[in-house]
Each structure stands twice: as structure tokens, then as C-alpha cells.
Design an enzyme around this catalytic site. Structure first.
Site, PDB file in Angstrom:
ATOM      1  N   LYS A  77     -10.754 -12.038  -7.443  1.00  0.00           N
ATOM      2  CA  LYS A  77     -11.659 -12.027  -6.521  1.00  0.00           C
ATOM      3  C   LYS A  77     -12.688 -10.619  -6.764  1.00  0.00           C
ATOM      4  O   LYS A  77     -12.030  -9.661  -6.827  1.00  0.00           O
ATOM      5  CB  LYS A  77     -11.316 -12.282  -5.143  1.00  0.00           C
ATOM      6  CG  LYS A  77     -10.724 -10.911  -4.487  1.00  0.00           C
ATOM      7  CD  LYS A  77     -10.496 -11.229  -2.850  1.00  0.00           C
ATOM      8  CE  LYS A  77     -10.155  -9.993  -2.196  1.00  0.00           C
ATOM      9  NZ  LYS A  77     -11.304  -9.463  -1.392  1.00  0.00           N
TER      10      LYS A  77
ATOM     11  N   LYS B  31     -14.282  -5.301  -2.443  1.00  0.00           N
ATOM     12  CA  LYS B  31     -14.764  -4.020  -2.081  1.00  0.00           C
ATOM     13  C   LYS B  31     -14.089  -2.646  -2.964  1.00  0.00           C
ATOM     14  O   LYS B  31     -15.322  -1.626  -3.178  1.00  0.00           O
ATOM     15  CB  LYS B  31     -14.543  -3.731  -0.744  1.00  0.00           C
ATOM     16  CG  LYS B  31     -15.646  -4.141   0.225  1.00  0.00           C
ATOM     17  CD  LYS B  31     -15.694  -3.242   1.260  1.00  0.00           C
ATOM     18  CE  LYS B  31     -15.891  -3.743   2.775  1.00  0.00           C
ATOM     19  NZ  LYS B  31     -14.876  -3.659   3.602  1.00  0.00           N
TER      20      LYS B  31
ATOM     21  N   LYS C 295       0.733  -1.129  -0.020  1.00  0.00           N
ATOM     22  CA  LYS C 295       0.122   0.080   0.070  1.00  0.00           C
ATOM     23  C   LYS C 295       0.716   1.217  -0.240  1.00  0.00           C
ATOM     24  O   LYS C 295       0.447   2.091  -0.486  1.00  0.00           O
ATOM     25  CB  LYS C 295      -0.877  -0.118   1.220  1.00  0.00           C
ATOM     26  CG  LYS C 295      -2.100  -1.122   0.990  1.00  0.00           C
ATOM     27  CD  LYS C 295      -3.296  -0.524   2.032  1.00  0.00           C
ATOM     28  CE  LYS C 295      -4.557  -1.585   1.827  1.00  0.00           C
ATOM     29  NZ  LYS C 295      -5.299  -1.440   2.817  1.00  0.00           N
TER      30      LYS C 295
HETATM   31  P1  ATP Z   1     -10.814  -5.225  -0.763  1.00  0.00           P
HETATM   32  O1  ATP Z   1     -10.818  -6.291  -1.757  1.00  0.00           O
HETATM   33  O2  ATP Z   1     -11.125  -3.879  -1.577  1.00  0.00           O
HETATM   34  O3  ATP Z   1      -9.489  -5.179   0.139  1.00  0.00           O
HETATM   35  P2  ATP Z   1     -12.547  -6.851   0.456  1.00  0.00           P
HETATM   36  O4  ATP Z   1     -13.743  -6.963  -0.586  1.00  0.00           O
HETATM   37  O5  ATP Z   1     -11.492  -7.973   0.595  1.00  0.00           O
HETATM   38  O6  ATP Z   1     -11.806  -5.598   0.188  1.00  0.00           O
HETATM   39  P3  ATP Z   1     -12.712  -6.755   3.394  1.00  0.00           P
HETATM   40  O7  ATP Z   1     -13.423  -5.608   4.208  1.00  0.00           O
HETATM   41  O8  ATP Z   1     -11.132  -6.881   3.335  1.00  0.00           O
HETATM   42  O9  ATP Z   1     -13.219  -6.660   2.040  1.00  0.00           O
HETATM   43  O10 ATP Z   1     -13.228  -8.286   3.643  1.00  0.00           O
HETATM   44  C1  ATP Z   1     -14.271  -8.510   4.598  1.00  0.00           C
HETATM   45  C2  ATP Z   1     -14.653  -9.996   4.572  1.00  0.00           C
HETATM   46  O11 ATP Z   1     -14.969 -10.426   3.340  1.00  0.00           O
HETATM   47  C3  ATP Z   1     -13.314 -10.557   4.830  1.00  0.00           C
HETATM   48  O12 ATP Z   1     -13.540 -11.803   5.717  1.00  0.00           O
HETATM   49  C4  ATP Z   1     -12.896 -11.333   3.374  1.00  0.00           C
HETATM   50  O13 ATP Z   1     -12.276 -12.618   3.342  1.00  0.00           O
HETATM   51  C5  ATP Z   1     -14.268 -11.564   2.980  1.00  0.00           C
HETATM   52  N1  ATP Z   1     -14.223 -11.223   1.374  1.00  0.00           N
HETATM   53  C6  ATP Z   1     -13.666 -10.411   0.639  1.00  0.00           C
HETATM   54  N2  ATP Z   1     -14.206 -10.504  -0.703  1.00  0.00           N
HETATM   55  C7  ATP Z   1     -14.446 -11.791  -0.890  1.00  0.00           C
HETATM   56  C8  ATP Z   1     -14.871 -12.661  -1.962  1.00  0.00           C
HETATM   57  N3  ATP Z   1     -14.559 -12.037  -3.197  1.00  0.00           N
HETATM   58  N4  ATP Z   1     -15.203 -13.841  -1.848  1.00  0.00           N
HETATM   59  C9  ATP Z   1     -15.327 -14.264  -0.506  1.00  0.00           C
HETATM   60  N5  ATP Z   1     -15.018 -13.534   0.530  1.00  0.00           N
HETATM   61  C10 ATP Z   1     -14.625 -12.416   0.439  1.00  0.00           C
END
Ligand code: ATP
Ligand code: LTN
Length: 338
Positions: free
Chosen positions: A197, A200, A115
């Protein structure tokens, strides 16, 4: 006597849009396990400040995520749901942990390296974030920390910091937590690029994610545009060429809770991927409908939402503040209790 339930702590940042991957991969499992464990779910707004935020936006996102988690089934009667900045022990205790954490441990964190390389001006909080996260976990004596793979290194650091405090001040004072990584099956991929994946930080990109607040029309549109392949075979597969269809089937399976055989039976008469996309959209819309209704009702009643969050904060403070007070005694800041 009933065996003591394990304590679970997990945190989620109130930034970006919560999406189907977050729900199917994380929140749905938290909801399902509420009765088995003693749960703490924290909306980590202090963590969000490690990169610049618009104040009004952060305020809204924090409340919105709280309402969404309750709407998804996190029951404030069963789990302690709270906002990190409402519980002062987190920031106070993080300072104490800072003063026993070697700088080199933080500089080694791969997320910090990634980051910070992408930013012109790196804030101190970004480097220090894993110490704040350590406090989140260990001030609650949590045994288990359900997180994605990307957070594993931070939980390992939390173990090191807990052990260092224990060896400096009192053996077994902090529980040394374990990361709990969900099975790979729970990985939802981006609809626009099924080899990466659903994320967010990309949820604002059209066609990438299904956001939990998307309207039915939008959900249908996003699935319709989902990247597949030039074939027409509807089957689960590890072939990267078939990643799009595999992802759609995986979502259908996770949403309906059906076996792979039953999922395939539902599409036995499908005329190509169009029918698969319509089918996935239909079950997703039905799953999200009651969640969206509960969300709207909670957002329309700010007094009730505040009441629930105040209960959560009081429960959290009652556990974490005494732990931080004990640390202060051990570290020589206040006289020990007689
Ligand atoms: P970013 O990818 O922008 O860092 P994120 O979508 O991974 O964000 P987080 O707040 O880091 O969001 O994750 C919250 C929870 O959701 C974590 O437990 C993470 O493992 C789960 N998660 C995030 N994306 C996925 C996905 N595509 N499939 C399954 N679980 C997910
Ligand atoms: N760093 C995590 C969020 C987080 C967390 C926690 C997760 C903050 N404190 C404590 C588990 C336990 C993230 O960005 N996903």
C-alpha cells in the site's frame, strides 16, 4: 423528530506526507459523510511524540495538516476539526484511564510489538499510546471510529477499557465504540511497488506516492515511472502480475467517480500504458489543483487558520472536559456535584 445522528471520531498523525491513498481511502469519505454524522476530526500531535520528533518540524506539520484537511473539504462549520494538544482533557483523562488499564492489555498490542522490536530505545508513550487513543474516542461518546485495518486492535482495546470503566464505576457511562473499516476497494498501492500500500512513512521515497502537495510536473513524473508489466492490456484484474495497471485504473476510477465500464471506455483507444499513465496524471492534477490553491491560501493567512482551530478546540473541550470532570468525581478526586 429527526433520529439522533451518530457520532464519529477519527484521528490522523501529523507526521509524514499526506498522500493520494490517505485522501482517496480516508479524507474524501470523511468529507462526503459530513452531513450524515456528527464528526470529530483530530490531528493527534500527542500521538506523534511516541517517537522522537523535531519540535519545529512537528509544529509546521501539525498546522500544515490542519490546512490540508480544510482544503480537502473538511468544513469547520460542519465538523469539529482540532489539534489534540489544544484540548487538555485528552492528556488529563488518559491518566485516569491508565489507572484502570492492566499492563498486559497494552503489551499484547501487535503494533507495539512490531514497532518496539525495531527500536533500540522504546519510549513509555509508545506502549501507552492506545490508552490515549481510547480517551480520544470515548470522551466524545463516539459510536463509530473509521480507521484502517491496522488500527482495529486499538479500537477493540478502547471497547475493553470503556467496558471496564463502566463496570467499575457506572454502567453505560461510556459508549462502547465500533471500528468502521473501509472497503478494500479504497486501497491505493505504491506506484513503485503495486503489491504494497501507498504509505505515509514511505512518501519521501521518489516515485512511491503522489503527495497532495506535489506539483503537476512531479505528479506526471511519478505516474510515468509507475511500475506496470510487460504487456499492453488495459483491464481491471486481480492478477498480481497486473497489480500496477489495476492500481492506476483504480486511482482513475476513484478520482473521476466513473464506473469501471466508463473508465475502460476512456482508454479504449489508448496506445499502451503510456496513455493510461498520462490520463491518470491529468485527472489527478485537476483534482488536486483547487485543493492546493485552498491550502496555499490558508497557509498564507495564519490568523484565519488559528481562528478556525481555536473554534474547533473550544467545541471539543466543551464536550470532552465535562466527561473527564465526571470521571474525576466518580474516581474520588473531586466531590460529586449536588
Ligand atoms: P503509514 O503507512 O506510514 O503507517 P498511513 O499512510 O497508513 O501511514 P495513517 O495516518 O496511518 O497513514 O492513515 C490515515 C488514514 O489513511 C487511515 O484511515 C488509513 O486507513 C488511510 N490510508 C492510509 N494509506 C492508505 C492507502 N494506501 N489506501 C487507502 N487508504 C489509506
Ligand atoms: N492511532 C491512529 C491515529 C489515532 C486515531 C485516534 C484514530 C489517534 N487517535 C482516535 C481514530 C480514533 C493512527 O496512527 N492512524
Amino acid at each position: 423528530m429527526e433520529p439522533q445522528k451518530k457520532r464519529v471520531f477519527s484521528g490522523i498523525q501529523p507526521t509524514g506526507n499526506i498522500h493520494l491513498g490517505n485522501y482517496l481511502g480516508a479524507v474524501k469519505n470523511w468529507v462526503a459523510k459530513q452531513d450524515e454524522k456528527v464528526n470529530f476530526f483530530c490531528i493527534v500531535d500527542l500521538h506523534s511524540l511516541t517517537v522522537p520528533q523535531d519540535p519545529a518540524d512537528l509544529r509546521f506539520q501539525t498546522r500544515s495538516l490542519a490546512a490540508m484537511l480544510i482544503a480537502c473539504g473538511i468544513d469547520p462549520q460542519k465538523s469539529t476539526l482540532f489539534i489534540q494538544s489544544h484540548v487538555s482533557a485528552h492528556a488529563e483523562g488518559a491518566w485516569l484511564l491508565n489507572c484502570i488499564t492492566p499492563l498486559g492489555w497494552l503489551q499484547r498490542m501487535t503494533q507495539f510489538k512490531d514497532k518496539s522490536a525495531k527500536q533500540e530505545s522504546v519510549l513509555t508513550g509508545l506502549l501507552d499510546y492506545p490508552v490515549l487513543m481510547t480517551g480520544d474516542i470515548i470522551f466524545y461518546d463516539a459510536h463509530e471510529v473509521p480507521v484502517g485495518e491496522d488500527q482495529k486492535q486499538h479500537v477493540e482495546l478502547a471497547r475493553d477499557i470503556a467496558q471496564r470503566f463502566n463496570s467499575l464505576y457506572e454502567e453505560e457511562f461510556f459508549i462502547v465504540p465500533e471500528p468502521v473499516i473501509p472497503e478494500v476497494g479504497a486501497r491505493v498501492m505504491g506506484l513503485d511497488d503495486p503489491t504494497n500500500k501507498m504509505s505515509k512513512s514511505l512518501a519521501h521515497v521518489r516515485g512511491h506516492a503522489i503527495r497532495l502537495l506535489d506539483e503537476p510536473k512531479e505528479i506526471e513524473r511519478s505516474f510515468k515511472r509507475a511500475v506496470t508489466d510487460s504487456g499492453n492490456e488495459i483491464a481491471f484484474s486481480d492478477d498480481p502480475e497486473k497489480a500496477g495497471v489495476n492500481n492506476l485504473l483504480g486511482i482513475y476510477k476513484a478520482v473521476t467517480g466513473k464506473s469501471e465500464a466508463d473508465v475502460l471506455a476512456d482508454f479504449a483507444n489508448a496506445r499502451g500504458y503510456g496513455d493510461l499513465k498520462k490520463g491518470v496524471a491529468a485527472v489527478t492534477i485537476e483534482m488536486l489543483r483547487p485543493i492546493q490553491e485552498r491550502y496555499q491560501a490558508l497557509m498564507a493567512d495564519p490568523v484565519e487558520l488559528d481562528r478556525l482551530l481555536a473554534i474547533g478546540a473550544a467545541q471539543a473541550q466543551a464536550i470532552s472536559q465535562p466527561k473527564v470532570d465526571q470521571m474525576k468525581q466518580m474516581m474520588g478526586l473531586v466531590p460529586p456535584r449536588r
